[in-house]
Design a protein around this motif. Sequence first.
Motif, short mmCIF file in Angstrom:
data_model
loop_
_atom_site.label_atom_id
_atom_site.label_comp_id
_atom_site.label_asym_id
_atom_site.label_seq_id
_atom_site.Cartn_x
_atom_site.Cartn_y
_atom_site.Cartn_z
N THR A 196 34.76 5.58 -45.98
CA THR A 196 35.34 4.84 -45.31
C THR A 196 34.96 5.04 -43.92
O THR A 196 34.16 5.93 -43.32
N LEU A 197 34.05 4.53 -42.96
CA LEU A 197 33.50 3.68 -41.70
C LEU A 197 33.99 3.18 -40.21
O LEU A 197 34.93 2.30 -40.64
N LEU A 198 34.75 4.49 -40.07
CA LEU A 198 35.47 4.36 -38.39
C LEU A 198 34.46 3.46 -37.32
O LEU A 198 33.58 5.08 -36.87
N VAL A 199 34.48 2.57 -36.34
CA VAL A 199 33.93 2.54 -35.60
C VAL A 199 34.22 2.01 -34.03
O VAL A 199 35.37 2.31 -34.01
N HIS A 200 34.19 2.77 -33.16
CA HIS A 200 34.51 2.46 -31.52
C HIS A 200 34.50 1.61 -31.23
O HIS A 200 33.55 0.95 -31.27
N ALA A 201 35.47 1.23 -30.62
CA ALA A 201 35.33 -0.65 -29.88
C ALA A 201 33.92 -0.79 -29.26
O ALA A 201 33.28 -1.89 -28.88
N GLY A 202 34.42 0.31 -28.38
CA GLY A 202 32.96 -0.18 -27.20
C GLY A 202 31.87 0.32 -27.52
O GLY A 202 31.19 -0.19 -26.95
N ILE A 203 31.25 0.49 -29.21
CA ILE A 203 30.44 0.44 -29.71
C ILE A 203 29.83 -0.20 -30.79
O ILE A 203 29.40 -0.87 -30.78
N ALA A 204 31.10 -1.27 -30.99
CA ALA A 204 31.02 -1.94 -32.35
C ALA A 204 30.26 -3.26 -31.81
O ALA A 204 29.43 -3.66 -32.75
N ASP A 205 30.09 -3.84 -30.99
CA ASP A 205 29.33 -5.23 -30.89
C ASP A 205 28.29 -5.48 -30.97
O ASP A 205 27.60 -5.63 -31.32
N ALA A 206 27.04 -3.85 -30.17
CA ALA A 206 26.24 -3.83 -30.22
C ALA A 206 26.07 -2.89 -31.51
O ALA A 206 24.64 -3.34 -31.77
N ILE B 295 30.70 -4.52 -48.41
CA ILE B 295 31.45 -3.79 -47.21
C ILE B 295 32.85 -5.08 -46.88
O ILE B 295 33.22 -5.88 -47.36
N ARG B 296 33.81 -3.96 -46.80
CA ARG B 296 34.99 -4.17 -46.96
C ARG B 296 35.83 -3.99 -45.14
O ARG B 296 36.06 -2.90 -45.05
N GLY B 297 36.18 -4.48 -44.69
CA GLY B 297 36.40 -5.09 -43.40
C GLY B 297 37.74 -5.39 -42.39
O GLY B 297 38.51 -6.35 -43.40
N CYS B 298 38.33 -4.92 -42.07
CA CYS B 298 39.42 -5.01 -41.14
C CYS B 298 39.16 -6.32 -40.06
O CYS B 298 38.06 -6.51 -40.32
N GLU B 299 39.98 -6.93 -39.63
CA GLU B 299 39.53 -8.14 -38.51
C GLU B 299 38.70 -8.79 -38.10
O GLU B 299 38.12 -9.05 -37.92
N ARG B 300 39.29 -7.16 -37.16
CA ARG B 300 37.80 -7.36 -35.48
C ARG B 300 36.38 -6.78 -36.67
O ARG B 300 34.92 -7.37 -36.34
N THR B 301 36.24 -6.54 -37.52
CA THR B 301 35.24 -6.16 -38.45
C THR B 301 34.54 -7.75 -39.28
O THR B 301 33.26 -7.71 -39.23
N ARG B 302 35.46 -7.65 -39.94
CA ARG B 302 35.15 -9.75 -40.40
C ARG B 302 34.52 -10.05 -39.00
O ARG B 302 33.10 -10.94 -39.25
N ALA B 303 35.28 -10.24 -37.95
CA ALA B 303 34.54 -10.97 -36.56
C ALA B 303 32.99 -11.05 -36.54
O ALA B 303 32.28 -11.74 -36.16
N LEU B 304 33.01 -9.68 -36.47
CA LEU B 304 31.22 -9.17 -35.82
C LEU B 304 30.43 -9.30 -36.96
O LEU B 304 28.98 -9.34 -37.25
N PHE B 305 31.18 -9.06 -38.35
CA PHE B 305 30.32 -9.10 -40.00
C PHE B 305 31.50 -10.40 -41.37
O PHE B 305 31.70 -9.61 -42.20
N PRO B 306 30.69 -11.06 -40.85
CA PRO B 306 31.53 -12.16 -41.50
C PRO B 306 31.76 -11.87 -43.00
O PRO B 306 31.94 -12.64 -44.07
N ALA B 307 29.90 -11.42 -43.55
CA ALA B 307 30.10 -11.27 -45.13
C ALA B 307 31.16 -10.33 -45.56
O ALA B 307 31.46 -10.11 -47.31
N ALA B 308 31.51 -9.54 -44.52
CA ALA B 308 33.01 -9.11 -45.53
C ALA B 308 33.62 -8.93 -46.00
O ALA B 308 34.43 -10.18 -45.20
N THR B 309 34.58 -8.98 -46.87
CA THR B 309 35.40 -9.19 -47.57
C THR B 309 36.78 -8.50 -46.82
O THR B 309 36.67 -7.63 -45.95
N PRO B 310 38.14 -9.38 -46.68
CA PRO B 310 39.03 -8.20 -46.15
C PRO B 310 39.32 -7.26 -46.86
O PRO B 310 39.58 -7.58 -47.74
N ALA B 311 39.37 -6.09 -45.74
CA ALA B 311 40.36 -4.34 -45.97
C ALA B 311 41.40 -4.62 -46.06
O ALA B 311 42.34 -5.17 -45.41
N THR B 312 42.31 -4.05 -47.73
CA THR B 312 43.47 -3.95 -47.38
C THR B 312 43.40 -2.76 -46.91
O THR B 312 43.35 -1.91 -46.87
#
Length: 422
Positions: free
Chosen positions: A261-271, A287-304
């Motif tokens: 699992t990779l957790l990313v602070h919102a303050g650095i996520a966009d960049a 890559i399987r990501g949360c909604e905020r992750t998929r907004a930045l990296f659309p190739a990710a599949t939804p994570a449960t």
Amino acid sequence: MSGYIRPLAERARAASHAIAALDPDQRAGLLAAMADAVDAGRADILAANARDMQRAEAAGTTGAMLDRLKLDDGRVDGIVQAIREVAALPDPVGQVTRQDTHANGMTVQKVRIPLGLIAMIYEARPNVTADAAALCLRAGNAVLLRGGSEARDSNIAIAARLHEALRAYDLPVEAVALVEDTAREHVLELLQLTDLVDLAIPRGGERLIRFVAENARVPVIKHYKGVCHLYVDGAADPAMATRLAVDGKLSRPGVCNALETLLVHAGIADAWLPGALQALADRGAEIRGCERTRALFPAATPATEADYDAEYLAPILAVRVVDSIDGAIDHIQRHTSDHTDVICTTDDTAAERFVRGIRSSAVMVNASSRFNDGGSLGLGAEIGISTTRLHAYGPMGLESLTIERWVVRGEGQVRHPESDAA
């Protein structure tokens, strides 16, 4: 009872006394002889492993299990080197860890002694046969080895070389006792031998470890799985964070200290996040990501939510964007397996907050999760990683294969002098 396991365990228990009686130089010499024997016998070991690999492939074994089973010249070199490294380590037996002199002149010490007979129950990895033998013997113990059926020929070939060294030292070969019959009922019998086995250590997949823990009457040290996290703080160095993510996830995905699992602070996520995830994807990661992750990296599949509890043992990474370090710590506390967790940050205060907030067996600050193993932490070959909070926590080396006892030295002192008839 089958009549197979108990006699073998009895002989191993008796052999433990012979190993404990050796002095440190003799135990080190024995291990050096074992390393030489494995090196000299590599052709037989590789031929045996080729038979195991052929059977495993025919049975449809793939992925991490097949990788763990495979031996080649490089991995045999690693086995030999690991035995030599254990031989060179300081002997823990007899080490005084505490000493006090009381007012009455009595000296009280805590001294390390061997555990006795250790049972190893493992699957796939034939190197464990040599690693476990080296560590147990160096710490003055005997070992009872029950490897998986998939590695039977490899384990027999390695044990035969270890037995050559024991014979050369006129020691009982049962000090390294291999259960060649891998029937499951023998494991159940082994786990009931409270009068012979001092500790059982399962090493393998979660299913095996739960089976051992749920059926054992002997003490068990275990870890079920490695759900390892990397938290990229808002103050992280971007290039460092990418290196830690790539190494942690992809250097060897099928091991327990790989990132899941990779957790990313919102303050650095966009960049940072889109480029980092692209670097991982370019190297084969899913890559399987949360909604905020998929907004930045659309190739990710939804994570449960189940993805955040998963030990994939594959190039799959679950990703979540969090609003703060407290959010990262909260996530880890809810999904942890107590194995390894990492923070990447240039903020010392954040690093200390993370270290204090996480209880895992290893916490890394700006270092890859892949360093949580005995060799990397200076223990030599490890016998396993414990996430059981008992006498050992984290990678288990020589000291974890001993216990401390009290030794009291006096000159006739009694606790109640007034009752002394003399």
